[in-house]
Design an enzyme around this catalytic site. Sequence first.
Site, PDB file in Angstrom:
ATOM      1  N   GLU A  81      52.660  39.385  53.706  1.00 20.55           N
ATOM      2  CA  GLU A  81      52.284  40.219  52.919  1.00 20.55           C
ATOM      3  C   GLU A  81      52.925  41.812  53.108  1.00 20.55           C
ATOM      4  OE1 GLU A  81      51.106  42.859  50.284  1.00 20.55           O
ATOM      5  OE2 GLU A  81      50.392  40.799  49.849  1.00 20.55           O
TER       6      GLU A  81
ATOM      7  N   VAL B  72      54.370  37.278  44.483  1.00 21.78           N
ATOM      8  CA  VAL B  72      54.211  38.505  44.476  1.00 21.78           C
ATOM      9  C   VAL B  72      53.913  39.273  43.151  1.00 21.78           C
ATOM     10  CG1 VAL B  72      56.013  38.506  46.443  1.00 21.78           C
ATOM     11  CG2 VAL B  72      56.596  38.962  44.036  1.00 21.78           C
TER      12      VAL B  72
ATOM     13  N   HIS C  91      13.705  30.638  43.101  1.00 19.81           N
ATOM     14  CA  HIS C  91      13.941  30.329  44.586  1.00 19.81           C
ATOM     15  C   HIS C  91      13.863  28.854  44.741  1.00 19.81           C
ATOM     16  CE1 HIS C  91      13.147  30.572  49.029  1.00 19.81           C
ATOM     17  NE2 HIS C  91      12.324  29.851  48.784  1.00 19.81           N
TER      18      HIS C  91
ATOM     19  N   ASP D 291      48.585  39.648  28.884  1.00 20.22           N
ATOM     20  CA  ASP D 291      49.477  40.004  30.019  1.00 20.22           C
ATOM     21  C   ASP D 291      50.476  41.029  29.676  1.00 20.22           C
ATOM     22  OD1 ASP D 291      47.831  38.304  31.239  1.00 20.22           O
ATOM     23  OD2 ASP D 291      49.452  36.865  32.041  1.00 20.22           O
TER      24      ASP D 291
ATOM     25  N   GLY E 137      59.213  33.113  19.001  1.00 16.81           N
ATOM     26  CA  GLY E 137      59.097  34.261  17.882  1.00 16.81           C
ATOM     27  C   GLY E 137      59.616  35.487  18.285  1.00 16.81           C
TER      28      GLY E 137
ATOM     29  N   ALA F 172      49.782  38.146  49.447  1.00 11.19           N
ATOM     30  CA  ALA F 172      48.492  37.758  49.904  1.00 11.19           C
ATOM     31  C   ALA F 172      47.515  38.352  48.766  1.00 11.19           C
ATOM     32  CB  ALA F 172      48.004  38.484  51.072  1.00 11.19           C
ATOM     33  N   GLY F 173      48.039  38.102  47.286  1.00 14.66           N
ATOM     34  CA  GLY F 173      47.068  38.418  46.491  1.00 14.66           C
ATOM     35  C   GLY F 173      46.265  37.316  45.820  1.00 14.66           C
TER      36      GLY F 173
ATOM     37  N   ILE G 113      46.828  34.799  43.621  1.00 17.44           N
ATOM     38  CA  ILE G 113      47.608  33.432  43.433  1.00 17.44           C
ATOM     39  C   ILE G 113      47.788  32.890  44.988  1.00 17.44           C
ATOM     40  CG2 ILE G 113      49.742  32.540  42.644  1.00 17.44           C
ATOM     41  CD1 ILE G 113      49.778  34.643  40.530  1.00 17.44           C
TER      42      ILE G 113
ATOM     43  N   LYS H 182      42.423  25.541  39.937  1.00 13.24           N
ATOM     44  CA  LYS H 182      41.004  25.349  40.098  1.00 13.24           C
ATOM     45  C   LYS H 182      40.728  23.765  40.369  1.00 13.24           C
ATOM     46  CE  LYS H 182      41.044  29.377  39.566  1.00 13.24           C
ATOM     47  NZ  LYS H 182      42.379  29.490  39.727  1.00 13.24           N
TER      48      LYS H 182
END
Length: 474
Positions: free
Chosen positions: A208, A274, A448, A316, A119, A186-187, A189, A55
Amino acid sequence: MYDVVVIGGGPAGYVAAIRASQLGLNVACIEDYIDEKGGPVFGGTCLNVGCIPSKALLDSSHRFYEASGHLENHGINIKDIELDLPAMMKRKNGIVQKLTGGISGLFAANKVTPIAGRGKVLAGNKVEVTKSDGSIEIVDSKNTIIASGSSPIEIQSAQFDNNNIVDSTGALDFQSVPKTLGVVGAGVIGLELGSVWARLGSKVTVIEAMDDFLFMADKEIAKESFKDFKKQGLDIKLGCRLTSSKNLKNSVKISYENNGKTEEMDFEKLVVAVGRKPNTQNLFSEDSGVHLDERGFIFVDDHCQTNASNIWAIGDVVRGPMLAHKGSEEGIMVAERIAGKHAEMNYDLVPSVIYTHPEIAWVGKNEEELKSEDIDFKVGKFPFAASGRALAVDQSVGFVKLISDAKTDTILGVHVFGPSAAEIVQQALISMEFGASSEDLGLTIFSHPTVSEALHEAALAVNNQAIHIGNKRK
């Protein structure tokens, strides 16, 4: 003996550790990523080589892009723009160091014990820690939380050499702007990294394998964003499968299949993006009682508890999207359940964001999902081209799309392509968490001028009441 031992100090793990300590539990967090002094570096992929550094580069590269001849419409003409890539990278690295160092401070303030090493879960409430010098320490714990994260997937047709063929981590640390850049995937990332280097001057080609662009997103959003990315200079080749790559001295030659034909291209650098795989290899002893699926993900229930009663897994390494905020909330849920509190997580409302420019974001169901579930719905849309604020800041590409239940008017999904898409979706998500209807949003006062007014108008459009676009007369 610890009450809780967390394996992994990324967004899922460090949040779980801090929350568990706040609840009065004795907590340790094990992290195998260490600095030059042998101390653990917290933050995981997200803070170190993922969300945050990407970012930072996305913002810096966009500023460079705008200054390089894209401000004439504002009456601003800047000549002799020069890119200082080392300075850009220094800024990125400084942000990373500040945030990762901040976690160590949070651990100290919350009395979380940091442990450097790798670990491994053993039977009998024990965790084995392998230190960098090869020594082994056994830690006793009443509860263990697995938050070991994920790693980039390497494919046979383009194996990493960390020079010309790199993963997402390598693509965040190029020392010069490649003249030509290939991106496999083309995801999220691939698009973000491709955008960074395209803005800085690379000729970017994205390969892709799938025929559909952003298959996980709303089809209208995907179609509109695809057209805009092509205008920005990203050459996105859909339905093309990479078959081989040859690493030359100063370039990479690839071959890919396109409609049954083999085609070749040369790139100075190749980024393989990928997907990611869970970090669960050699993480458990055979008698730990924890079960994994064929892809290496850990089986858990709705509350992230594994087959073993005192072992939990978050982030994850378990089912669901690989998103930092999803992992963090799972960490909080698990910490509270270990402490005996009632905690749930609403997996139906996990927001997704792609930080390209314009941004893409969504939450809830899209049309295709609702059709497959035989749910009747109605749709309201509002283009940013009709937004005063979006026009004023020269960011009028895209639209907001709101989907609600045809009978109850309850909001089922919100999808945005355009300026501040992530923030707009977050506003919608808060409404959806409280079971709001499109009428509720339509009756809400929006400041606004703001780009958020597009959400207000889309909500009104669901019931044919939008003010600033044409409606069909009843």
